[in-house]
Scaffold this motif. Structure first.
Motif, PDB file in Angstrom:
ATOM      1  N   GLN A  21     -12.727  16.477  -9.341  1.00 25.16           N
ATOM      2  CA  GLN A  21     -11.886  15.958  -9.775  1.00 25.16           C
ATOM      3  C   GLN A  21     -10.895  15.724 -11.191  1.00 25.16           C
ATOM      4  O   GLN A  21      -9.861  15.292 -10.804  1.00 25.16           O
ATOM      5  CB  GLN A  21     -11.711  14.703  -8.711  1.00 25.16           C
ATOM      6  CG  GLN A  21     -12.263  14.802  -7.616  1.00 25.16           C
ATOM      7  CD  GLN A  21     -12.315  13.708  -6.340  1.00 25.16           C
ATOM      8  OE1 GLN A  21     -13.812  14.298  -5.760  1.00 25.16           O
ATOM      9  NE2 GLN A  21     -11.800  12.764  -7.239  1.00 25.16           N
ATOM     10  N   SER A  37      -8.354  -3.392  -4.163  1.00 26.86           N
ATOM     11  CA  SER A  37      -8.882  -4.103  -3.267  1.00 26.86           C
ATOM     12  C   SER A  37      -9.697  -4.442  -3.515  1.00 26.86           C
ATOM     13  O   SER A  37     -10.381  -5.537  -3.240  1.00 26.86           O
ATOM     14  CB  SER A  37      -8.040  -3.979  -2.482  1.00 26.86           C
ATOM     15  OG  SER A  37      -8.208  -2.918  -1.725  1.00 26.86           O
ATOM     16  N   ILE A  43     -10.121  13.120 -14.248  1.00 26.90           N
ATOM     17  CA  ILE A  43     -10.482  11.640 -14.439  1.00 26.90           C
ATOM     18  C   ILE A  43      -8.824  11.221 -13.474  1.00 26.90           C
ATOM     19  O   ILE A  43      -8.778  10.309 -14.244  1.00 26.90           O
ATOM     20  CB  ILE A  43     -11.395  11.586 -15.609  1.00 26.90           C
ATOM     21  CG1 ILE A  43     -10.220  11.465 -16.760  1.00 26.90           C
ATOM     22  CG2 ILE A  43     -12.654  11.121 -15.848  1.00 26.90           C
ATOM     23  CD1 ILE A  43     -10.326  10.830 -18.254  1.00 26.90           C
ATOM     24  N   GLY A  44      -8.230  12.307 -13.405  1.00 29.13           N
ATOM     25  CA  GLY A  44      -7.074  11.733 -12.565  1.00 29.13           C
ATOM     26  C   GLY A  44      -6.099  10.539 -13.837  1.00 29.13           C
ATOM     27  O   GLY A  44      -5.406  11.433 -15.060  1.00 29.13           O
ATOM     28  N   PHE A  45      -5.789  10.058 -12.852  1.00 27.11           N
ATOM     29  CA  PHE A  45      -4.914   8.205 -14.188  1.00 27.11           C
ATOM     30  C   PHE A  45      -5.120   8.937 -15.287  1.00 27.11           C
ATOM     31  O   PHE A  45      -4.245   8.120 -15.901  1.00 27.11           O
ATOM     32  CB  PHE A  45      -4.981   7.264 -13.240  1.00 27.11           C
ATOM     33  CG  PHE A  45      -4.255   7.198 -12.213  1.00 27.11           C
ATOM     34  CD1 PHE A  45      -3.106   8.558 -12.432  1.00 27.11           C
ATOM     35  CD2 PHE A  45      -3.941   6.235 -11.372  1.00 27.11           C
ATOM     36  CE1 PHE A  45      -2.289   7.714 -10.665  1.00 27.11           C
ATOM     37  CE2 PHE A  45      -3.221   6.284 -10.255  1.00 27.11           C
ATOM     38  CZ  PHE A  45      -2.116   7.264 -10.150  1.00 27.11           C
ATOM     39  N   TYR A  73      -6.722   2.403  -9.554  1.00 26.78           N
ATOM     40  CA  TYR A  73      -6.637   3.046  -8.073  1.00 26.78           C
ATOM     41  C   TYR A  73      -6.475   2.169  -7.049  1.00 26.78           C
ATOM     42  O   TYR A  73      -7.284   0.731  -7.225  1.00 26.78           O
ATOM     43  CB  TYR A  73      -7.686   3.713  -8.036  1.00 26.78           C
ATOM     44  CG  TYR A  73      -8.399   5.008  -8.499  1.00 26.78           C
ATOM     45  CD1 TYR A  73      -7.824   6.366  -8.365  1.00 26.78           C
ATOM     46  CD2 TYR A  73      -9.562   4.937  -9.718  1.00 26.78           C
ATOM     47  CE1 TYR A  73      -8.005   6.921  -9.158  1.00 26.78           C
ATOM     48  CE2 TYR A  73      -8.877   5.733 -10.288  1.00 26.78           C
ATOM     49  CZ  TYR A  73      -9.123   7.983 -10.006  1.00 26.78           C
ATOM     50  OH  TYR A  73      -8.612   8.478 -10.719  1.00 26.78           O
ATOM     51  N   GLU A  74      -5.494   1.748  -6.429  1.00 27.34           N
ATOM     52  CA  GLU A  74      -5.390   1.437  -5.974  1.00 27.34           C
ATOM     53  C   GLU A  74      -6.668   0.209  -4.857  1.00 27.34           C
ATOM     54  O   GLU A  74      -6.432  -0.814  -3.953  1.00 27.34           O
ATOM     55  CB  GLU A  74      -4.219   1.146  -4.530  1.00 27.34           C
ATOM     56  CG  GLU A  74      -4.302   0.418  -3.208  1.00 27.34           C
ATOM     57  CD  GLU A  74      -3.560  -0.889  -3.952  1.00 27.34           C
ATOM     58  OE1 GLU A  74      -3.284  -1.200  -5.210  1.00 27.34           O
ATOM     59  OE2 GLU A  74      -4.069  -2.347  -3.049  1.00 27.34           O
ATOM     60  N   GLY A  75      -7.396   1.864  -4.128  1.00 23.44           N
ATOM     61  CA  GLY A  75      -8.770   1.083  -3.439  1.00 23.44           C
ATOM     62  C   GLY A  75      -9.552   0.190  -4.664  1.00 23.44           C
ATOM     63  O   GLY A  75     -10.403  -0.571  -3.892  1.00 23.44           O
ATOM     64  N   MET A 111       1.434  -0.962   0.086  1.00 23.21           N
ATOM     65  CA  MET A 111       0.023  -0.096   0.025  1.00 23.21           C
ATOM     66  C   MET A 111       0.688   1.704   0.129  1.00 23.21           C
ATOM     67  O   MET A 111       0.385   2.675  -0.208  1.00 23.21           O
ATOM     68  CB  MET A 111      -0.886   0.192   1.595  1.00 23.21           C
ATOM     69  CG  MET A 111      -1.396  -0.740   1.540  1.00 23.21           C
ATOM     70  SD  MET A 111      -3.140  -0.878   0.342  1.00 23.21           S
ATOM     71  CE  MET A 111      -2.969  -2.240  -0.622  1.00 23.21           C
ATOM     72  N   GLY A 112       2.109   1.433   0.502  1.00 20.98           N
ATOM     73  CA  GLY A 112       3.072   1.948   0.773  1.00 20.98           C
ATOM     74  C   GLY A 112       3.282   2.976  -0.409  1.00 20.98           C
ATOM     75  O   GLY A 112       2.747   2.513  -0.911  1.00 20.98           O
ATOM     76  N   ASP A 113       4.445   3.721  -0.249  1.00 25.50           N
ATOM     77  CA  ASP A 113       4.803   4.417  -1.129  1.00 25.50           C
ATOM     78  C   ASP A 113       5.955   3.854  -1.813  1.00 25.50           C
ATOM     79  O   ASP A 113       5.966   4.380  -3.211  1.00 25.50           O
ATOM     80  CB  ASP A 113       5.284   5.691   0.053  1.00 25.50           C
ATOM     81  CG  ASP A 113       4.564   6.731  -0.231  1.00 25.50           C
ATOM     82  OD1 ASP A 113       3.902   6.569  -0.018  1.00 25.50           O
ATOM     83  OD2 ASP A 113       5.411   7.146   0.930  1.00 25.50           O
ATOM     84  N   THR A 150     -16.768   6.628  -1.470  1.00 22.49           N
ATOM     85  CA  THR A 150     -15.833   7.544  -1.817  1.00 22.49           C
ATOM     86  C   THR A 150     -15.898   7.718  -3.415  1.00 22.49           C
ATOM     87  O   THR A 150     -15.580   6.509  -3.716  1.00 22.49           O
ATOM     88  CB  THR A 150     -14.490   6.746  -1.227  1.00 22.49           C
ATOM     89  OG1 THR A 150     -14.794   5.785  -1.199  1.00 22.49           O
ATOM     90  CG2 THR A 150     -14.316   7.282  -0.069  1.00 22.49           C
ATOM     91  N   TYR A 192     -13.281   6.792  -5.346  1.00 25.75           N
ATOM     92  CA  TYR A 192     -11.805   6.193  -6.013  1.00 25.75           C
ATOM     93  C   TYR A 192     -12.135   5.064  -5.735  1.00 25.75           C
ATOM     94  O   TYR A 192     -12.114   4.029  -6.041  1.00 25.75           O
ATOM     95  CB  TYR A 192     -10.859   6.186  -5.742  1.00 25.75           C
ATOM     96  CG  TYR A 192     -10.647   6.111  -3.414  1.00 25.75           C
ATOM     97  CD1 TYR A 192     -11.098   6.354  -2.718  1.00 25.75           C
ATOM     98  CD2 TYR A 192      -9.967   4.769  -3.354  1.00 25.75           C
ATOM     99  CE1 TYR A 192     -11.422   5.564  -1.906  1.00 25.75           C
ATOM    100  CE2 TYR A 192     -10.177   3.950  -2.994  1.00 25.75           C
ATOM    101  CZ  TYR A 192     -10.604   4.341  -1.461  1.00 25.75           C
ATOM    102  OH  TYR A 192     -10.311   3.589  -0.481  1.00 25.75           O
TER     103      TYR A 192
END
Ligand SMILES: [Zn+2]
Ligand SMILES: [Zn+2]
Ligand SMILES: [Zn+2]
Lengths: 113, 818
Positions: free
Chosen positions: B747, B700, B749-751, B695-697, B247-249, B661, B663
């Protein structure tokens, strides 16, 4: 005088790269927060409903003078805890919010029965 | 009088003024408990409110309302478990009364709720909505107030947050102080000389290295529980789960070095270092760390399981090698030929043709016959000192590269050096080149020697091990394996014999393959490489590609595709200064036209049409026919049977019932599971399917929701790869499902905004693509508008349940180009 003031917002300078970066960070905060709780022991939440004090129908003209005139809204009671003591506070929830809509629908459904 | 207040200066603002913009209406600000600063709930010039901006950038999570706000000094926390992480909190109402309470989403609000419960858990509403605190909890300041406030820009916010890491009391004015805001010198298109080149790239590499180090070294975690295991090689392996790691950086990689420490009371403190041999994947979250065998008496505490601490051992090797390469480029006249020197620096040079005998046949032994565009590429490369080959998805880049290497090795004396940024690409290419009959050596880092490798027999260490001509060395190798160690004198002898054997094998090779960073290995330091091919050249930074180039090259072939994803730069300053631009790309901008491979063999023709038009000027041709890419027995409800693609639209309504949320999109996740189940029922197996989500969210969430909701055998769902676009680059699947995750109006569409990322996402599938997303939101971006129109024109833009798909009549207007 207030009304004739034209509000000119400065041009938003949003760098898409930076924006995407922030979005990623935001998503990460969310997912990390959830992830850390994955193995948290489940505690059933079933607090009995508090016996409410009187809360005025169109609420929240509460104490401080700095609060702008309360927007019209449904008067809710916000239940919090300080230490082990329950606290009840009036909270005005706008009519068009998901919470208010759900509650209103429920009330109507009950009335219809 | 507000303006007067501002003119009198910062000192006059109360303590509870927003640390960004100065707004200080008590009902509009909250106090961050992580740093005791106040922030307001206005968006100002950003897409998120100031408080959200701060929490995300500082990674703080807890807040408290202002004492003079309507609710008084209230710390926001879960009523049930007391967690204060605002990213987890939301309101739930009582079933029969107008009472609300704050609960955390996990686990308190996710309990199965029973009928006779007082509270309606299903109505959970997040505290943070649309990147703002709920406006009826923390008031959003009016336009007037915002206008009068300090106009802070997103980049000022970024810098201020960076500043606070060193000095918590820094203010916006401090940003103007000299030295604080020094941006590194940006990269150029042309350089005077190699010194200027080094002067610009050197600092950028250093910034990135320092950042990487800080990031990785801050990852120490304690309270780790270890499971022990001993491999056939007698080495001990520690197995454990790091809650933060994927999850981290940063992403942990196989071969990374970590330190394990025991700090419990059952025995004396112990520490050991090892290499990561397994990272978390779909099957298990465990990390495997194989410990380096220490001396005697340094046995790991295999009887203990608790109280371990893990940290990352950062190594500067790759960055050092980049710096060294740039120095060599600057000071060593023989590092590259004169022609290449000027070409790399962007100088005008007269065209040069190498005098070589062209081969009669262009295909190489045991490799597939080349098509016309591939032959053209091979032909034009052989006599040119510097060439760029652009390989769009599925165009046979590896075969073309291997064929080029074959001819270069036959035509020129000495070894050809072949590199790529990733180990996977190097292995793949090494295997192909080996097929042509050339003598190939795969040089891998010491840390990777014990790892499974698809071309293990080509690796230098295996070739040394299997070299039976040197009897003495063989004896020592055997002894070492049996005893685990050698006497000091034997060890010395073993090392020198190994070095000699390695050198002999390398000298006799036709081709040496390694990663670009691996080209800086000391074992190659005495070698000169006249001919160098770099694969995936668009995925590496310039300094990285310089490592294999400065070893004496006279002929260079760079293979890549600048329409796909580039290198990942962690540090924003370095990225802003242009470190993310590859050498390949700069050479293209300088006017060196790449030779493009134009026949794609991967996608159903209907899938290649849009990418071809959008990213390759319509030049992509199809080397496969529709019928070759139609899965006859797979019963799937494509809107048009002949074109296995669809854009499944889901709109606003679901947004409210979704978790709240942006994402994380429950509807899309649920549709994703339905598509997967449908494919399974049609006979498709998990390895044929890839799910891409930016998105990581959502990643998972999809994994877990397929587990919960999938109606077929659970392990089937587990085996499907769900990953980011980046993880799928360079690979293919039969079916791709793309879950865009709707975002809202504030926002963007980001990515998915990045055309290269979209290109990669759209070009992974062979047989079919399903896109799940909100057309209304996505259509605001010009590129997505085009994509949607493409799907719409082909009658593949649909809505409704899979069992009854309907053509979507949704209208969207052409976005304004800016
Ligand atoms: Zn803070
Ligand atoms: Zn503010
Ligand atoms: Zn809780």
């Amino acid at each position: 005088e207030e009304e004739v003031d034209v509000v000119v917002r400065r041009q938003r300078e949003v760098d898409p790269e930076e924006e995407a970066e922030f979005e990623r960070e935001f998503a990460k905060m969310m997912s990390e927060s959830l992830e850390t709780r994955k193995f948290e022991r489940k505690q059933v939440f079933d607090v009995p409903l508090p016996v409410k004090r009187h809360v005025p129908q169109h609420a929240a003209t509460a104490e401080p003078a700095s609060t702008p005139a309360a927007p019209n809204g449904l008067a809710f009671t916000f239940l919090t805890k300080r230490g082990n003591k329950q606290q009840l506070r009036p909270l005005a929830v706008p009519e068009d919010s998901a919470l208010a809509i759900a509650t209103k629908n429920k009330q109507e459904a009950e009335r219809a029965e | 009088e507000y303006e007067e207040l501002l003119e009198e200066g910062e000192g006059e603002l109360p303590e509870h003024a927003c640390a960004y913009c100065g707004i200080h209406t008590p009902s509009s600000v909250v106090k961050c408990l992580g740093c005791s600063k106040y922030f307001c709930n206005s968006r100002g010039n950003t897409s998120s409110s100031h408080i959200i901006n701060h929490l995300v950038r500082s990674r703080h999570k807890e807040v408290c309302l202002h004492p003079a706000s309507a609710l008084g000094e209230t710390t926001l926390e879960c009523y049930n478990c007391g967690t204060r992480n605002v990213f987890l909190l939301g309101f739930i109402p009582a079933k029969s009364d107008t009472v609300v309470v704050l609960l955390c989403r996990q686990p308190c609000a996710s309990m199965p709720s029973s009928k006779d419960m007082n509270w309606d858990l299903a109505q959970w509403q997040p505290l943070i909505d649309d990147r703002c605190f709920l406006p009826w909890l923390v008031t959003v300041p009016g336009d007037h107030e915002i206008l009068r406030a300090r106009q802070i820009t997103p980049s000022q916010i970024t810098k201020l947050e960076e500043l606070w890491k060193d000095d918590a009391n820094a203010s916006l004015q401090d940003l103007e102080k000299p030295g604080i805001d020094d941006e590194p010198m940006p990269v150029l298109l042309r350089y005077e000389d190699a010194y200027q080149y080094q002067n610009i790239f050197g600092p950028l590499v250093k910034i990135e290295a320092d950042y990487d180090r800080k990031l990785k070294e801050s990852q120490t975690q304690d309270g780790i529980v270890v499971r022990w295991d001993q491999g056939l090689n007698q080495k001990h392996t520690a197995w454990f789960v790091l809650p933060k790691v994927d999850m981290g950086d940063y992403k942990l990689a196989v071969g990374d070095e970590m330190r394990l420490r025991y700090y419990g009371e059952l025995r004396a403190a112990w520490e050991g270092v090892g290499y990561v041999i397994k990272i978390p994947n779909n099957i298990s979250d465990e990390i495997g760390l194989e410990l380096r065998s220490g001396g005697k008496g340094d046995r790991p505490p295999t009887d203990c399981t608790h109280n371990f601490k893990v940290d990352y051992v950062w190594k500067s090797t790759s960055f050092d090698r980049m710096q060294l390469a740039m120095k060599t480029f600057a000071v060593n006249e023989t590092s590259v030929s004169g022609y290449i020197y000027h070409k790399l620096l962007g100088h005008e040079v007269a065209q040069q043709v190498l005098k070589t005998q062209m081969p009669k046949r262009f295909s190489a032994p045991n490799l597939p016959e080349l098509n016309v565009s591939q032959v053209h590429a091979v032909k034009s490369v052989l006599q040119k000192p510097l060439s760029l080959i652009q390989g769009p998805p599925g165009t046979g880049k590896t075969v073309t590269s291997a064929t080029i290497v074959y001819h270069l090795a036959k035509m020129n004396p000495g070894q050809v050096l072949v590199t790529a940024p990733s180990n996977v690409a190097v292995d793949q290419l090494a295997g192909k080149i080996h097929k042509t009959g050339l003598k190939v050596v795969r040089l891998s880092a010491k840390s990777r020697e014990d790892m499974d490798n698809p071309v293990a027999f080509l690796t230098l260490h295996e070739q040394v091990r299997n070299n039976d001509t040197n009897v003495e060395l063989q004896k020592l190798i055997q002894l070492r394996t049996e005893l685990g160690e050698l006497s000091a004198s034997d060890e010395k002898k073993f090392k020198s014999l190994t070095r000699a054997a390695e050198r002999e094998i390398l000298m006799n090779a036709d081709v040496i393959c390694c990663t670009s960073v691996g080209a800086g290995d000391p074992r190659l330091s005495k070698f000169k490489f006249r001919t160098v091919l770099v694969d995936e050249a668009t995925q590496a930074t310039e300094p990285e590609v310089m490592i294999p180039l400065v070893m004496g090259c006279k002929q260079v072939v760079l293979v890549g595709d600048h329409q796909q994803l580039g290198p990942v730069i962690m540090n924003k300053k370095a990225a802003r200064a242009g470190l993310h631009q590859s050498l390949f790309e700069r050479l293209v901008i300088l006017g060196n036209a790449p030779i493009r491979l134009t026949v794609q063999y991967r996608m159903h023709p209907c899938l290649s049409e849009f990418p071809s038009n959008m990213f390759y000027e319509g030049t992509l041709q199809n080397g496969v026919s529709s019928s070759e890419r139609s899965a006859k027995n797979v019963d799937f409800p494509w809107p048009v049977m002949e074109t296995p693609m669809m854009f499944h639209s889901n709109l606003g309504q679901e947004e409210i019932s979704a978790s709240g949320t942006s994402y994380l999109n429950r509807t899309e996740a649920s549709n994703c599971e339905k598509v997967v189940t449908k494919l399974f029922k049609a006979g498709v197996v998990p390895s044929q399917i890839g799910i891409i989500t930016p998105y990581e969210g959502q990643r998972s969430y999809i994994v877990s929701s397929m587990q919960v909701n999938g109606s077929l055998r659970k392990d089937l769902y587990k085996e499907i790869e769900v990953a980011s676009v980046d993880a799928f680059q360079g690979r293919e699947k039969d079916y791709i499902i793309l879950s865009c995750v709707r975002s809202n109006d504030h926002q963007g569409i980001g990515f998915l905004n990045d055309p290269r990322r979209l290109n990669v996402a759209l070009t992974r599938a062979k047989y079919g693509v399903v896109i799940l997303g909100n057309p209304k939101v996505l259509a605001k971006h010009p590129l997505w508008y085009q994509l949607l129109m493409h799907y719409k024109e082909n009658e593949c833009l649909v809505e409704g349940p899979l069992s009854n798909l309907q053509i979507s009549m949704i209208q969207f207007s052409k976005p304004k180009m800016n």
